[in-house]
Design an enzyme around this catalytic site. Structure first.
Site, PDB file in Angstrom:
ATOM      1  N   HIS A  98     -14.840   3.711  -8.332  1.00  0.00           N
ATOM      2  CA  HIS A  98     -15.602   3.725  -9.586  1.00  0.00           C
ATOM      3  C   HIS A  98     -14.624   3.965 -10.742  1.00  0.00           C
ATOM      4  CE1 HIS A  98     -19.045   4.265 -12.197  1.00  0.00           C
ATOM      5  NE2 HIS A  98     -18.425   5.311 -12.703  1.00  0.00           N
ATOM      6  N   LEU A 141     -26.520   7.484  -7.060  1.00  0.00           N
ATOM      7  CA  LEU A 141     -25.575   6.529  -7.654  1.00  0.00           C
ATOM      8  C   LEU A 141     -24.291   7.234  -8.111  1.00  0.00           C
ATOM      9  CD1 LEU A 141     -25.035   3.607  -8.704  1.00  0.00           C
ATOM     10  CD2 LEU A 141     -25.986   4.388 -10.894  1.00  0.00           C
TER      11      LEU A 141
END
Ligand code: GAR
Length: 192
Positions: A109, A144
């Site tokens: 990420h 998430l």
């Protein structure tokens, strides 16, 4: 350790993993398959060029997230992955997928988590006036971008940075981070 990579786009992170493997810098890890939900993703071509098996299936053909995820599992499981590596896979996985690969699913990420989960991380870091940015590799859970952090890499934010310049700097750092993490996991007890 058999690695399957899931991606949706350019696949520069996959490219970094392929290079690391070719230089024998990926420990006991071996890339055995690449899956994309985007049929013409450039990452698929990178895989084919490296003689790695590929599968592609568009999520658009499925009416529910769960149905698509079950189809992905069907495509991926013949490769018998020990570790699923999300590398620019721009889909939120349902609990069906996350549970199936629990403890074997990691993601990269483009932020220093827990800061900036979700999208648009670089713009948000610039707007917040941050002086550093970076990338995180973490275990994937149902939350998430919320699973346990495995490793991070930091880059400076320069005074006149743009989103594009910062994105590129972070991406270059990702290409160091992801091979490093996969090598380490392949040499550790946990994922081998
Ligand atoms: C990378 O920056 C990765 O961190 C990001 O997508 C890019 C993919 O680049 N992933 C996410 O934003 C996941 N939410 P690549 O296709 O060139 O590897």
């Amino acid at each position: 350790m058999r690695i399957v990579c899931l991606l949706s786009g350019s696949g520069t992170n996959l490219g970094a993993l392929i290079e690391a493997q070719q230089r024998r810098q990926l420990g006991n890890a071996k890339l055995v398959g690449v899956f994309s939900n985007v049929l013409d993703a450039h990452g698929l071509q990178r895989a084919r060029d490296a003689n790695i098996a590929t599968e592609a299936l568009s999520h658009r053909a499925f009416s529910t997230r769960e149905d698509f995820d079950r189809a992905v599992i069907q495509r991926v499981s013949p490769w018998q992955p020990d570790l699923i590596v999300l590398a620019g896979f721009m889909r939120i996985m349902s609990p069906v997928f996350v549970a199936h690969y629990h403890g074997r699913l990691i993601n990269i990420h483009p932020s220093l988590l827990p800061k900036y989960r979700g999208l648009d991380t670089h713009r948000r870091a610039l707007e917040a006036g941050d002086t550093e940015a970076g990338a995180t590799v973490h275990w994937v859970t149902e939350e998430l971008d919320g699973g346990d952090i495995i490793d991070q890499i930091r880059v400076p934010i320069e005074p006149n940075d743009t989103v594009d310049r910062l994105r590129e700097r972070v991406l270059q750092a990702e290409h160091v981070l992801y091979p490093r993490v996969i090598r380490a996991l392949s040499l550790s007890e946990k994922a081998s």
